[in-house]
Design an enzyme around this catalytic site. Structure first.
Site, PDB file in Angstrom:
ATOM      1  N   HIS A  64      11.446 -28.485 -83.932  1.00 50.45           N
ATOM      2  CA  HIS A  64      11.493 -27.945 -82.478  1.00 50.45           C
ATOM      3  C   HIS A  64      10.760 -28.614 -81.322  1.00 50.45           C
ATOM      4  O   HIS A  64      11.191 -28.629 -80.387  1.00 50.45           O
ATOM      5  CB  HIS A  64      11.153 -26.497 -82.743  1.00 50.45           C
ATOM      6  CG  HIS A  64      12.417 -25.816 -83.444  1.00 50.45           C
ATOM      7  ND1 HIS A  64      12.078 -24.336 -83.528  1.00 50.45           N
ATOM      8  CD2 HIS A  64      13.208 -26.274 -84.282  1.00 50.45           C
ATOM      9  CE1 HIS A  64      13.164 -24.056 -84.385  1.00 50.45           C
ATOM     10  NE2 HIS A  64      13.783 -24.896 -84.715  1.00 50.45           N
TER      11      HIS A  64
ATOM     12  N   GLU B 207      -9.984 -30.429 -82.921  1.00 48.34           N
ATOM     13  CA  GLU B 207      -9.063 -31.586 -83.044  1.00 48.34           C
ATOM     14  C   GLU B 207      -7.808 -31.616 -82.433  1.00 48.34           C
ATOM     15  O   GLU B 207      -7.398 -32.619 -81.658  1.00 48.34           O
ATOM     16  CB  GLU B 207      -8.929 -32.190 -84.658  1.00 48.34           C
ATOM     17  CG  GLU B 207     -10.312 -32.428 -85.410  1.00 48.34           C
ATOM     18  CD  GLU B 207     -11.082 -30.998 -85.411  1.00 48.34           C
ATOM     19  OE1 GLU B 207     -12.391 -31.245 -85.871  1.00 48.34           O
ATOM     20  OE2 GLU B 207     -10.562 -30.139 -85.717  1.00 48.34           O
TER      21      GLU B 207
END
Length: 162
Positions: free
Chosen positions: A103, A76
């Site tokens: 991040h 996925e």
């Protein structure tokens, strides 16, 4: 926030629970399928549609994120990352959920429905949605390099092998 969800048969129960949970939290949830259990369904189109909707919304100025599920979450995530503008992260802990946003400014997360309880996955998703991008220069720079490569097949001055 608008949340786009997609899965395959392995994540259908998770998806149903999450749609209720996220709606109750005030989010607009859009389900990209499937809507019924089929043990041999194929996840790529569901996940690609959810990922593409996230990008369209974000480009239109709509605050949106995506969540894709499967047995492991790997396929996925790969499917979602085929959509230009998507930064899909495989999440397996609170820490990876937070770091995906802090991040990487991930706009889609993938979770393995056969790897976690519904409660664990719900916690990862809540953390992911609530966490802002850090806007630290090094993270902004790296994301820009990924976008440059996605658009041009190169990163100027970074010696990308061709």
């Amino acid at each position: 926030m608008r949340i786009h969800i997609a899965t395959d048969h392995a994540g259908l129960d998770f998806s149903t629970h999450l749609q209720e949970h996220l709606s109750a939290a005030g989010h607009e949830v859009i389900d990209h399928g499937p809507t019924e259990y089929d043990p041999i369904d194929d996840y790529p189109a569901f996940c690609i549609n959810a990922a593409a909707a996230v990008v369209r919304d974000q480009q239109a100025g709509v605050e949106a994120l995506g969540i894709v599920f499967g047995g492991s979450g790997n396929g996925e995530q790969i499917a979602a990352n085929k959509v230009r503008g998507v930064r899909a992260a495989l999440v397996w802990s609170q820490s990876t959920a937070l770091l995906a946003r802090q991040h990487n400014d991930a706009n889609v997360i993938a979770i393995g429905a056969r790897q976690h309880t519904v409660e664990e996955a719900t916690g990862f998703i809540d953390a992911f949605i609530a966490e802002p991008f850090s806007f630290e220069e090094r993270h902004v720079r790296r994301i820009a390099q990924l976008a440059e490569y996605e658009a041009t097949g190169d990163i100027a001055g970074k010696n990308v092998d061709h």
